[in-house]
Structures are given as C-alpha cells and as structure tokens.
Motif scaffolding. Structure first.
Motif, PDB file in Angstrom:
ATOM      1  N   ARG A 198      24.008  24.736  47.175  1.00  0.00           N
ATOM      2  CA  ARG A 198      24.223  23.299  47.297  1.00  0.00           C
ATOM      3  C   ARG A 198      25.440  22.828  46.510  1.00  0.00           C
ATOM      4  NH1 ARG A 198      18.889  24.489  47.442  1.00  0.00           N
ATOM      5  NH2 ARG A 198      17.571  23.344  48.894  1.00  0.00           N
ATOM      6  N   ALA A 199      26.148  23.746  45.869  1.00  0.00           N
ATOM      7  CA  ALA A 199      27.280  23.371  45.029  1.00  0.00           C
ATOM      8  C   ALA A 199      28.476  22.962  45.876  1.00  0.00           C
ATOM      9  CB  ALA A 199      27.660  24.540  44.113  1.00  0.00           C
ATOM     10  N   ASP A 200      29.415  22.276  45.248  1.00  0.00           N
ATOM     11  CA  ASP A 200      30.636  21.880  45.932  1.00  0.00           C
ATOM     12  C   ASP A 200      31.371  23.115  46.431  1.00  0.00           C
ATOM     13  OD1 ASP A 200      32.890  19.773  46.403  1.00  0.00           O
ATOM     14  OD2 ASP A 200      33.861  21.394  45.312  1.00  0.00           O
ATOM     15  N   GLU A 201      31.799  23.067  47.690  1.00  0.00           N
ATOM     16  CA  GLU A 201      32.412  24.237  48.327  1.00  0.00           C
ATOM     17  C   GLU A 201      33.670  24.690  47.594  1.00  0.00           C
ATOM     18  OE1 GLU A 201      34.852  24.720  52.373  1.00  0.00           O
ATOM     19  OE2 GLU A 201      32.751  24.240  52.685  1.00  0.00           O
ATOM     20  N   GLY A 202      34.500  23.737  47.168  1.00  0.00           N
ATOM     21  CA  GLY A 202      35.727  24.104  46.471  1.00  0.00           C
ATOM     22  C   GLY A 202      35.453  24.792  45.147  1.00  0.00           C
ATOM     23  N   PHE A 203      34.455  24.294  44.410  1.00  0.00           N
ATOM     24  CA  PHE A 203      34.086  24.922  43.142  1.00  0.00           C
ATOM     25  C   PHE A 203      33.568  26.338  43.367  1.00  0.00           C
ATOM     26  CE2 PHE A 203      30.492  26.033  40.398  1.00  0.00           C
ATOM     27  CZ  PHE A 203      31.135  26.135  39.172  1.00  0.00           C
ATOM     28  N   THR A 204      32.682  26.498  44.358  1.00  0.00           N
ATOM     29  CA  THR A 204      32.120  27.818  44.648  1.00  0.00           C
ATOM     30  C   THR A 204      33.204  28.798  45.068  1.00  0.00           C
ATOM     31  OG1 THR A 204      30.071  26.724  45.360  1.00  0.00           O
ATOM     32  CG2 THR A 204      30.351  29.038  45.941  1.00  0.00           C
ATOM     33  N   LEU A 205      34.136  28.339  45.906  1.00  0.00           N
ATOM     34  CA  LEU A 205      35.224  29.207  46.348  1.00  0.00           C
ATOM     35  C   LEU A 205      36.110  29.611  45.185  1.00  0.00           C
ATOM     36  CD1 LEU A 205      36.665  30.518  48.772  1.00  0.00           C
ATOM     37  CD2 LEU A 205      38.010  28.424  48.988  1.00  0.00           C
ATOM     38  N   GLY A 206      36.442  28.650  44.310  1.00  0.00           N
ATOM     39  CA  GLY A 206      37.259  28.988  43.147  1.00  0.00           C
ATOM     40  C   GLY A 206      36.570  29.973  42.221  1.00  0.00           C
ATOM     41  N   MET A 207      35.263  29.806  42.026  1.00  0.00           N
ATOM     42  CA  MET A 207      34.514  30.725  41.188  1.00  0.00           C
ATOM     43  C   MET A 207      34.466  32.116  41.818  1.00  0.00           C
ATOM     44  SD  MET A 207      30.739  30.205  39.536  1.00  0.00           S
ATOM     45  CE  MET A 207      29.940  30.066  41.131  1.00  0.00           C
ATOM     46  N   ALA A 208      34.352  32.174  43.162  1.00  0.00           N
ATOM     47  CA  ALA A 208      34.306  33.467  43.840  1.00  0.00           C
ATOM     48  C   ALA A 208      35.627  34.212  43.682  1.00  0.00           C
ATOM     49  CB  ALA A 208      33.975  33.261  45.319  1.00  0.00           C
ATOM     50  N   TYR A 209      36.736  33.520  43.875  1.00  0.00           N
ATOM     51  CA  TYR A 209      38.039  34.174  43.727  1.00  0.00           C
ATOM     52  C   TYR A 209      38.276  34.613  42.287  1.00  0.00           C
ATOM     53  CZ  TYR A 209      39.841  33.365  48.428  1.00  0.00           C
ATOM     54  OH  TYR A 209      40.052  33.416  49.782  1.00  0.00           O
ATOM     55  N   SER A 210      37.870  33.783  41.337  1.00  0.00           N
ATOM     56  CA  SER A 210      38.037  34.155  39.926  1.00  0.00           C
ATOM     57  C   SER A 210      37.216  35.394  39.588  1.00  0.00           C
ATOM     58  CB  SER A 210      37.616  32.987  39.028  1.00  0.00           C
ATOM     59  OG  SER A 210      38.433  31.863  39.240  1.00  0.00           O
ATOM     60  N   THR A 211      36.002  35.463  40.153  1.00  0.00           N
ATOM     61  CA  THR A 211      35.147  36.618  39.894  1.00  0.00           C
ATOM     62  C   THR A 211      35.735  37.880  40.501  1.00  0.00           C
ATOM     63  OG1 THR A 211      33.213  35.172  39.883  1.00  0.00           O
ATOM     64  CG2 THR A 211      32.814  37.528  40.157  1.00  0.00           C
ATOM     65  N   GLN A 212      36.320  37.778  41.706  1.00  0.00           N
ATOM     66  CA  GLN A 212      36.874  38.956  42.360  1.00  0.00           C
ATOM     67  C   GLN A 212      38.108  39.491  41.652  1.00  0.00           C
ATOM     68  OE1 GLN A 212      36.863  39.076  46.811  1.00  0.00           O
ATOM     69  NE2 GLN A 212      36.120  36.985  46.613  1.00  0.00           N
ATOM     70  N   ARG A 213      38.790  38.644  40.902  1.00  0.00           N
ATOM     71  CA  ARG A 213      39.943  39.130  40.134  1.00  0.00           C
ATOM     72  C   ARG A 213      39.505  40.060  39.006  1.00  0.00           C
ATOM     73  NH1 ARG A 213      41.486  33.503  40.695  1.00  0.00           N
ATOM     74  NH2 ARG A 213      43.062  33.306  42.331  1.00  0.00           N
ATOM     75  N   GLY A 214      38.245  39.928  38.610  1.00  0.00           N
ATOM     76  CA  GLY A 214      37.691  40.882  37.659  1.00  0.00           C
ATOM     77  C   GLY A 214      37.840  40.462  36.215  1.00  0.00           C
ATOM     78  N   TYR A 215      36.888  40.880  35.424  1.00  0.00           N
ATOM     79  CA  TYR A 215      36.899  40.633  33.990  1.00  0.00           C
ATOM     80  C   TYR A 215      36.595  41.956  33.283  1.00  0.00           C
ATOM     81  CZ  TYR A 215      36.454  35.748  35.406  1.00  0.00           C
ATOM     82  OH  TYR A 215      36.646  34.527  35.990  1.00  0.00           O
ATOM     83  N   ALA A 216      37.386  42.260  32.280  1.00  0.00           N
ATOM     84  CA  ALA A 216      37.182  43.488  31.502  1.00  0.00           C
ATOM     85  C   ALA A 216      37.124  44.683  32.448  1.00  0.00           C
ATOM     86  CB  ALA A 216      35.909  43.372  30.662  1.00  0.00           C
ATOM     87  N   ARG A 217      36.038  45.444  32.424  1.00  0.00           N
ATOM     88  CA  ARG A 217      35.913  46.619  33.288  1.00  0.00           C
ATOM     89  C   ARG A 217      35.188  46.308  34.585  1.00  0.00           C
ATOM     90  NH1 ARG A 217      34.391  51.668  29.218  1.00  0.00           N
ATOM     91  NH2 ARG A 217      36.255  51.512  27.892  1.00  0.00           N
ATOM     92  N   ASN A 218      34.876  45.070  34.817  1.00  0.00           N
ATOM     93  CA  ASN A 218      34.185  44.688  36.045  1.00  0.00           C
ATOM     94  C   ASN A 218      35.192  44.414  37.155  1.00  0.00           C
ATOM     95  OD1 ASN A 218      31.689  44.757  34.720  1.00  0.00           O
ATOM     96  ND2 ASN A 218      31.923  42.652  34.009  1.00  0.00           N
TER      97      ASN A 218
END
Length: 253
Positions: A198-218
C-alpha cells in the motif's frame, strides 16, 4: 486545517466552485469520461486501487477524474470511501503460479521454466515522444503467437529448493489486517508486506533500486517479475481483502 484563515463557509464554497472550474478546463474540449480513464489510463487506475486497498476500476477512475489527475489525492479519496464499506467476508489469496502472464522476466535464469515473456513494457521505448499519438492516437497492430500452456512456476521455489532463500516462519494464525488496525512497531512480516503493497509507488521503486545496488557484501537481484491475470479460490488460508461487491473480479498482479 488552516486555523488562521478567515472567510468561513462562503470562502470554502467559492474554493470548491473554483476547483470544479479548474478541473473541467476549456469547455470547448470534450469532457474526459470515467470509462476513458478506466480503459486508457490503466496503470494510474491500478495504482489508485492498490494504494487505496479497494478493487473497483470504475471508482478508481472516478477518483482520478475528481482529483484532476493527482494520484495521491485520488488514493486519499478511495481510502476514505473504503472506510464506509461493510466487511462482509474474506477472499482467498490468488494462485500466481497459475497466472496467465502478460509479462514475466527473471534475472536469475536465462531459460526460466515456463518461458520468459517481455510483454508490454516501457523498457525499450528510449523515452522518446510518439507524435503519432497526437495526430491520430490509433494503436498499432500487434503480432499474435500461440498462447502459452502449462504452469509458470515461481523462480523463488527453485532457489528455495537449493537452500538459497532464508525460510520464513509459517503458521495457521490469521495475519493482522492493516486496513483495520494501525501499524505498530516492531511489526510482523505480514504487516510489513501489507504496508509495502500500500506504500507510495515512487517510494517503493526508489527503495527497490537502492536495495539492488547492494550494501556491504549483499547484492540483491530480481528473481522474477510477473504481470498477468489470475483468480482466487485455490484453497489457501483466507485473508482479508475488501471489495466493493460480490463479483468475482479478475485480479491484475
């Protein structure tokens, strides 16, 4: 509320009248109908239904028209209307494994079981304006192929069998309903997923792209993305989903 604003009921009525005039636009231009919005602005309608937690394309199209195309305002309108509806039952989760896919891509397997379907996507349009739409608006001819038969299993299932996916706890308890109870932290996985849908589509999309860029060894990846049509009634545990009426609507996933 604007507590410092003076003017009272007369000012509010005038503001509403001015808003209606701005919404209509030039009277010499034909008025946009709810049916046109529903059929030709399907992605906007789907977003309003998803974030408003109410499946009704006609009401979503009406909300978009009333909000002058402001999808956030349209979502608020649908959410407010949903609170007036009675809860007369629960629906069964849809079986997305039996979905008739319009689009199904996976970044995990090149030859995914069930096939990959590019489908209607903006990915290869190069973001160039199509001036033909301003001239005639006619849709082009689409080549037809034989329909795909057989199941399209979830890619996550293959990864899970290889012990590559962290298991999630399961149980027979009914998950809480975010549309009935406010979110309290720490929240369960079921509530977090409900909030994301139910979250805002733009926020969810931005979070998805940020997550796919990876953090540390993830390094996150898209195991599968699918869009299509499916129906409920597969015998899974019930979950609360609110509908406007009792018709068995096909769900766009």
């Amino acid at each position: 509320m604007y507590v410092a604003v003076k003017g009272g009921e007369r000012a509010i009525d005038n503001a509403h009248a001015w808003l209606a005039e701005e919404r209509r636009g030039d009277p010499a231009v034909p008025e946009l109908s709810v049916a046109q919005i529903r059929e030709q602005m399907a992605l906007a309608v789907n977003r309003v239904m998803a974030e408003g937690s109410l499946y009704d394309p006609d009401l979503a199209a009406l909300a978009i028209k009333q909000a002058r195309g402001d999808l956030i305002e349209a979502i608020f309108l649908i959410r407010a209307y949903r609170t007036t509806l009675p809860r007369f039952g629960g629906s069964l989760p849809v079986d997305t494994g039996a979905m008739a896919c319009d689009r199904r891509v996976s970044a995990t397997f090149k030859d995914a079981p069930g096939g990959q379907v590019l489908g209607p996507t903006f990915d290869y349009t190069h973001r160039l304006l199509d001036f033909k739409l301003a001239a005639d608006g006619e849709a082009g001819q689409v080549a037809e192929a034989a329909p795909l038969h057989g199941p399209t299993p979830h890619i996550m299932g293959f990864l899970d069998r290889e012990n590559l996916i962290q298991p999630e706890p399961t149980g027979d308890t009914t998950p809480p309903d975010l549309t009935r109870e406010p979110l309290e932290l720490p929240a369960s996985r079921a509530l977090r997923l409900q909030a994301l849908t139910r979250a805002d589509e733009g926020f969810t999309l931005g979070m998805a792209y940020s997550t796919q860029r990876g953090y540390a060894r993830n390094h996150a990846f898209v195991a599968e993305l699918r869009i299509g049509t499916c129906r409920g009634g597969n015998g899974y545990p019930r979950t609360g989903v609110q509908h406007r009426d009792r018709r068995n609507h096909p769900d766009r996933m």
